[in-house]
Design a protein around this motif. Sequence first.
Motif, PDB file in Angstrom:
ATOM      1  N   PRO A 182       0.556  -1.056  -0.130  1.00 16.51           N
ATOM      2  CA  PRO A 182      -0.043   0.184   0.036  1.00 16.51           C
ATOM      3  C   PRO A 182       0.763   1.118  -0.226  1.00 16.51           C
ATOM      4  N   TRP A 183       0.542   2.216  -0.723  1.00 11.10           N
ATOM      5  CA  TRP A 183       1.339   3.552  -1.051  1.00 11.10           C
ATOM      6  C   TRP A 183       0.991   4.427   0.106  1.00 11.10           C
ATOM      7  N   LYS A 184       2.032   4.908   0.918  1.00  4.09           N
ATOM      8  CA  LYS A 184       1.816   5.969   2.175  1.00  4.09           C
ATOM      9  C   LYS A 184       2.013   7.391   1.633  1.00  4.09           C
ATOM     10  N   CYS A 185       0.777   7.773   1.639  1.00  2.01           N
ATOM     11  CA  CYS A 185       0.849   9.430   1.006  1.00  2.01           C
ATOM     12  C   CYS A 185       1.551  10.255   2.232  1.00  2.01           C
ATOM     13  N   PRO A 186       2.259  10.815   1.511  1.00  2.00           N
ATOM     14  CA  PRO A 186       3.398  11.981   2.355  1.00  2.00           C
ATOM     15  C   PRO A 186       2.495  12.665   3.241  1.00  2.00           C
ATOM     16  N   ASP A 187       3.182  13.250   4.459  1.00  2.00           N
ATOM     17  CA  ASP A 187       2.393  14.230   5.112  1.00  2.00           C
ATOM     18  C   ASP A 187       1.940  15.284   4.573  1.00  2.00           C
ATOM     19  N   CYS A 188       2.720  15.825   3.520  1.00  5.36           N
ATOM     20  CA  CYS A 188       2.491  17.195   3.101  1.00  5.36           C
ATOM     21  C   CYS A 188       1.384  17.276   1.984  1.00  5.36           C
ATOM     22  N   PHE A 189       0.816  15.978   1.661  1.00  2.26           N
ATOM     23  CA  PHE A 189      -0.340  15.690   0.703  1.00  2.26           C
ATOM     24  C   PHE A 189      -1.439  15.156   1.462  1.00  2.26           C
ATOM     25  N   SER A 190      -2.493  15.468   0.825  1.00  3.15           N
ATOM     26  CA  SER A 190      -3.754  14.772   0.986  1.00  3.15           C
ATOM     27  C   SER A 190      -4.326  14.006  -0.131  1.00  3.15           C
ATOM     28  N   LEU A 191      -4.962  12.651  -0.114  1.00  2.00           N
ATOM     29  CA  LEU A 191      -5.155  12.101  -1.464  1.00  2.00           C
ATOM     30  C   LEU A 191      -6.696  11.193  -1.045  1.00  2.00           C
ATOM     31  N   ASP A 192      -7.377  11.638  -2.219  1.00  2.00           N
ATOM     32  CA  ASP A 192      -8.819  11.381  -2.019  1.00  2.00           C
ATOM     33  C   ASP A 192      -8.974  10.237  -3.327  1.00  2.00           C
ATOM     34  N   VAL A 193      -9.883   9.398  -3.088  1.00  2.00           N
ATOM     35  CA  VAL A 193     -10.225   8.433  -4.366  1.00  2.00           C
ATOM     36  C   VAL A 193     -11.521   8.674  -4.778  1.00  2.00           C
ATOM     37  N   ILE A 194     -11.959   8.799  -5.824  1.00  2.00           N
ATOM     38  CA  ILE A 194     -13.027   9.221  -6.724  1.00  2.00           C
ATOM     39  C   ILE A 194     -13.409   7.985  -7.464  1.00  2.00           C
ATOM     40  N   GLU A 195     -14.515   7.472  -7.351  1.00  2.00           N
ATOM     41  CA  GLU A 195     -15.116   6.322  -7.843  1.00  2.00           C
ATOM     42  C   GLU A 195     -16.031   6.826  -9.087  1.00  2.00           C
ATOM     43  N   MET A 196     -15.522   6.472 -10.105  1.00  2.00           N
ATOM     44  CA  MET A 196     -16.451   6.903 -11.405  1.00  2.00           C
ATOM     45  C   MET A 196     -17.295   5.609 -11.799  1.00  2.00           C
ATOM     46  N   ASP A 197     -17.852   5.604 -12.905  1.00  2.00           N
ATOM     47  CA  ASP A 197     -18.801   4.321 -13.289  1.00  2.00           C
ATOM     48  C   ASP A 197     -18.014   3.291 -13.543  1.00  2.00           C
ATOM     49  N   ASN A 198     -16.992   3.434 -14.314  1.00  2.00           N
ATOM     50  CA  ASN A 198     -16.256   2.327 -14.616  1.00  2.00           C
ATOM     51  C   ASN A 198     -14.652   2.202 -14.218  1.00  2.00           C
ATOM     52  N   PHE A 199     -14.399   3.068 -13.345  1.00  2.00           N
ATOM     53  CA  PHE A 199     -13.028   3.169 -13.019  1.00  2.00           C
ATOM     54  C   PHE A 199     -12.826   4.083 -11.761  1.00  2.00           C
ATOM     55  N   SER A 200     -11.728   4.158 -11.126  1.00  2.00           N
ATOM     56  CA  SER A 200     -11.405   5.190  -9.959  1.00  2.00           C
ATOM     57  C   SER A 200     -10.347   6.025 -10.384  1.00  2.00           C
ATOM     58  N   MET A 201     -10.400   7.277  -9.587  1.00  2.00           N
ATOM     59  CA  MET A 201      -9.250   8.261  -9.640  1.00  2.00           C
ATOM     60  C   MET A 201      -8.728   8.636  -8.352  1.00  2.00           C
ATOM     61  N   GLU A 202      -7.551   9.001  -8.436  1.00  2.00           N
ATOM     62  CA  GLU A 202      -6.990   9.364  -7.220  1.00  2.00           C
ATOM     63  C   GLU A 202      -6.493  11.080  -7.287  1.00  2.00           C
ATOM     64  N   TYR A 203      -6.965  11.930  -6.383  1.00  2.51           N
ATOM     65  CA  TYR A 203      -6.765  13.312  -6.368  1.00  2.51           C
ATOM     66  C   TYR A 203      -5.944  13.525  -5.305  1.00  2.51           C
ATOM     67  N   LEU A 204      -4.682  14.024  -5.666  1.00  2.00           N
ATOM     68  CA  LEU A 204      -3.534  14.416  -4.858  1.00  2.00           C
ATOM     69  C   LEU A 204      -3.533  16.124  -4.620  1.00  2.00           C
ATOM     70  N   GLN A 205      -3.622  16.452  -3.508  1.00  2.00           N
ATOM     71  CA  GLN A 205      -3.697  17.985  -2.951  1.00  2.00           C
ATOM     72  C   GLN A 205      -2.544  17.892  -2.007  1.00  2.00           C
ATOM     73  N   ALA A 206      -1.966  19.485  -2.378  1.00  2.00           N
ATOM     74  CA  ALA A 206      -0.878  20.020  -1.166  1.00  2.00           C
ATOM     75  C   ALA A 206      -1.578  20.511  -0.076  1.00  2.00           C
ATOM     76  N   LYS A 207      -1.278  20.134   1.112  1.00  2.00           N
ATOM     77  CA  LYS A 207      -1.859  20.508   2.296  1.00  2.00           C
ATOM     78  C   LYS A 207      -1.655  21.917   2.658  1.00  2.00           C
ATOM     79  N   GLU A 208      -0.636  22.402   2.387  1.00  2.06           N
ATOM     80  CA  GLU A 208      -0.120  23.814   2.706  1.00  2.06           C
ATOM     81  C   GLU A 208       0.043  24.796   1.053  1.00  2.06           C
ATOM     82  N   ASN A 209      -0.474  25.883   1.030  1.00  2.00           N
ATOM     83  CA  ASN A 209      -0.341  26.837   0.093  1.00  2.00           C
ATOM     84  C   ASN A 209      -0.599  25.978  -1.283  1.00  2.00           C
TER      85      ASN A 209
END
Length: 308
Positions: free
Chosen positions: A45-72
């Motif tokens: 399993p991938w450990k997301c670095p503390d400086c990022f947040s990672l959200d999993v988005i479920e679509m009809d036929n696949f999923s997506m991962e949305y990586l965001q910087a926590k600061e600035n």
Amino acid sequence: MRESEASIRGRVMRDLIAHVTNDHLIGKKIKNGELRKKIGDSEPPWKCPDCFSLDVIEMDNFSMEYLQAKENPNTEKVILQLHGGGYVGAMRNAYRMFAGLYCEVSHGMSVLTPDYRVAPEHPYPAALEDAYAAYCYLLEQGWFSEQIIIAGDSAGGGLAMALCHYLKDHGKQLPCGIVAMSPWTDLAASGESYETNFERDPLFGKTRDSLIYNKDYIGDNDPYNAYISPLYGDFRGFPPMLIQVGSYEMLLSDSVDVAAKAREQGVKVRISIYEGMFHIFQMAAKMLPESKRAWVEIGKFIDVLLND
């Protein structure tokens, strides 16, 4: 841009890759893509670095991962990353690392990476359909097309261009820029470098039983279809493109030829050929001088897009 020679570290890594892929115990599986089909299930399993947040988005036929910087976070633009893997390899940790690097060099832009469907279970047009769905998702979330940068490596780089062909043909607005690492733009394998680099490509060379000759994604479709091989499409109206490629690649022509054609059709293109480098050398991140320079170059290209 073309450099004069590879660094010592670059040559060592290139030779190491060649040694591994010439080992018939695993080399054939690497070259023909068999390992790519299985690697996702075997990775930790991938450990997301503390400086990022990672959200999993479920679509009809696949999923997506949305990586965001926590600061600035940089909210001026967003990056849609289309991962590589020869259309047979699904999302894996290397592309999550890429997402973090894209966020870093873009001064905090968010990165959306679809885990699009892959062959042989899902041949063309599944990957293109999912890439289009991901692009539409960003528009639905309030992003404008001129705020979207599409980035991709290998098959993902070709898919980025195929998506833009599709958007243009269907009257949709195109993104503001494309970053393509060693894009696979000619699935007909007709370029000069398929022959001239046959002996020296450390990843795909010295065999016709490799991933770049795999027909699982194409199926019975025409390999000259621009949605499969974007080299054969019309690039007029495309946004600026940055293309990076290694001089030792069998896919070198895929980059050189598409850059030349796009330029002839009025597109702003920067192509950088990294001497002595292999396919997707950027995965070395900051360990090689060449990969470090490549990521710096990507950051500068994104800065130009921000200031346009």
